[in-house]
Scaffold this active site. Sequence first.
Site, PDB file in Angstrom:
ATOM      1  N   GLY A  28       0.802  -1.217   0.000  1.00 52.43           N
ATOM      2  CA  GLY A  28       0.000   0.000   0.000  1.00 52.43           C
ATOM      3  C   GLY A  28       0.834   1.265   0.000  1.00 52.43           C
ATOM      4  N   TYR A  29       0.158   2.392   0.290  1.00 58.10           N
ATOM      5  CA  TYR A  29       0.720   3.731   0.153  1.00 58.10           C
ATOM      6  C   TYR A  29       1.274   3.853  -1.269  1.00 58.10           C
ATOM      7  CZ  TYR A  29       1.933   8.224   2.089  1.00 58.10           C
ATOM      8  OH  TYR A  29       1.967   9.578   2.359  1.00 58.10           O
ATOM      9  N   GLY A  33       5.292   3.619  -9.097  1.00 52.75           N
ATOM     10  CA  GLY A  33       5.973   2.330  -9.266  1.00 52.75           C
ATOM     11  C   GLY A  33       4.974   1.192  -9.138  1.00 52.75           C
ATOM     12  N   HIS A  34       4.185   1.219  -8.046  1.00 49.71           N
ATOM     13  CA  HIS A  34       3.143   0.204  -7.874  1.00 49.71           C
ATOM     14  C   HIS A  34       2.176   0.229  -9.065  1.00 49.71           C
ATOM     15  CE1 HIS A  34       3.926   1.217  -3.449  1.00 49.71           C
ATOM     16  NE2 HIS A  34       4.161  -0.082  -3.482  1.00 49.71           N
ATOM     17  N   LYS A 146      12.837  -2.907  -8.610  1.00 47.14           N
ATOM     18  CA  LYS A 146      13.314  -2.095  -7.475  1.00 47.14           C
ATOM     19  C   LYS A 146      13.777  -2.989  -6.320  1.00 47.14           C
ATOM     20  CE  LYS A 146      13.003   1.136  -4.108  1.00 47.14           C
ATOM     21  NZ  LYS A 146      12.926   0.258  -2.951  1.00 47.14           N
ATOM     22  N   VAL A 173      10.524   2.419 -11.474  1.00 48.02           N
ATOM     23  CA  VAL A 173      10.028   3.763 -11.815  1.00 48.02           C
ATOM     24  C   VAL A 173      10.721   4.759 -10.891  1.00 48.02           C
ATOM     25  CG1 VAL A 173       7.986   5.237 -11.934  1.00 48.02           C
ATOM     26  CG2 VAL A 173       7.832   2.820 -12.583  1.00 48.02           C
TER      27      VAL A 173
HETATM   28  P1  AMP Z   1       5.906  -2.653  -1.662  1.00 49.33           P
HETATM   29  O1  AMP Z   1       4.554  -2.028  -1.462  1.00 49.33           O
HETATM   30  O2  AMP Z   1       7.042  -1.739  -1.350  1.00 49.33           O
HETATM   31  O3  AMP Z   1       6.019  -4.010  -1.038  1.00 49.33           O
HETATM   32  O4  AMP Z   1       6.025  -2.903  -3.227  1.00 49.33           O
HETATM   33  C1  AMP Z   1       5.080  -3.680  -3.917  1.00 49.33           C
HETATM   34  C2  AMP Z   1       5.619  -4.016  -5.274  1.00 49.33           C
HETATM   35  O5  AMP Z   1       5.877  -2.808  -5.999  1.00 49.33           O
HETATM   36  C3  AMP Z   1       6.956  -4.774  -5.201  1.00 49.33           C
HETATM   37  O6  AMP Z   1       6.975  -5.787  -6.205  1.00 49.33           O
HETATM   38  C4  AMP Z   1       7.956  -3.684  -5.485  1.00 49.33           C
HETATM   39  O7  AMP Z   1       9.155  -4.173  -6.043  1.00 49.33           O
HETATM   40  C5  AMP Z   1       7.206  -2.829  -6.481  1.00 49.33           C
HETATM   41  N1  AMP Z   1       7.775  -1.482  -6.514  1.00 49.33           N
HETATM   42  C6  AMP Z   1       8.026  -0.684  -5.447  1.00 49.33           C
HETATM   43  N2  AMP Z   1       8.617   0.468  -5.853  1.00 49.33           N
HETATM   44  C7  AMP Z   1       8.748   0.375  -7.199  1.00 49.33           C
HETATM   45  C8  AMP Z   1       9.302   1.232  -8.199  1.00 49.33           C
HETATM   46  N3  AMP Z   1       9.834   2.422  -7.912  1.00 49.33           N
HETATM   47  N4  AMP Z   1       9.281   0.811  -9.489  1.00 49.33           N
HETATM   48  C9  AMP Z   1       8.750  -0.405  -9.804  1.00 49.33           C
HETATM   49  N5  AMP Z   1       8.204  -1.258  -8.897  1.00 49.33           N
HETATM   50  C10 AMP Z   1       8.210  -0.876  -7.617  1.00 49.33           C
END
Ligand code: AMP
Length: 278
Positions: A28-29, A33-34, A146, A173
């Site tokens: 979340g948040y 990128g997400h 990432k 991203v």
């Molecule tokens: P998180 O919420 O941080 O667990 O991220 C969820 C998914 O989004 C994971 O697969 C991360 O690798 C991906 N993610 C987070 N930040 C980025 C980014 N800047 N660019 C691409 N994917 C991202």
Amino acid sequence: MEVVRKIDDLKALRPSWPRPVGLVPTMGYLHDGHLSLVRRARTENAAVVVSIFVNPTQFGPSEDLSSYPRNLDRDLEFLEREGADVVFVPPASEMYPGGYPTWVDVEGVTSLLEGASRPGHFRGVATVCNKLFNIVAAERAYFGQKDAQQVAVIAKMVHDLNMNLDIVVIPTVRETDGLAMSSRNAYLGSEERVAAGVLYRALTSARGMCREGCLDAALVRKRMADVIRTESLASLDYAAVVAPGSFEELESLDGQALAVIAVRIGATRLIDNMTLLD
Ligand code: AMP
């Protein structure tokens, strides 16, 4: 778009979904990128399920579980706009009922770098991803480059446990100064936010060296550490050059090589990575 909180309710919906189904696991948040993962999942699948779960088992006792940023209403607005079909938002008690005892341990890659800095982190990641894969039963799951070591752990788990889904990896991203988007960037004060650009500068400097013909991983590592040292608000946790699948450190760069770094900017720990030889 349906918002589902219970595992049984999610499973009850499954027969109504057109196939294939794409799953995007997140904490979340949400940021762009997400959303790039969600957009890619949308183009490749007939149904898209996004999970939002701040997974307690991947946080160490002194880490930021309680302060991790959350904004569910805003996340749901973003996901509605991106055309997600289902958002799975389980409470922790739904995923880990009292006395929960079952874990997935991927050996090897999980003991290095992020795994060494954050003991137990990847056990939590592998376990929650396995659970989400079983709950959603998607054909594909989407992950960001990432978190490159996380990708290596999940790919190994899917391969070794013969799981029936494809893992799709999406490029990182970045903000305009190169900082990789991350929910944790919200912790940075304005001076720290400027300082955080040093991660990208270290990685691009490393890549530049390789493009100019340097094949000595020790020199590349030193360059990254030197660049990080130029920023007074930054302190280096690790800078390494690794093989992308195993995360074992390389000595010379004659095949695929990934530069990976973890840096503290004030109290905020950030990670990033870059392919050195494309
Ligand atoms: P998180 O919420 O941080 O667990 O991220 C969820 C998914 O989004 C994971 O697969 C991360 O690798 C991906 N993610 C987070 N930040 C980025 C980014 N800047 N660019 C691409 N994917 C991202």
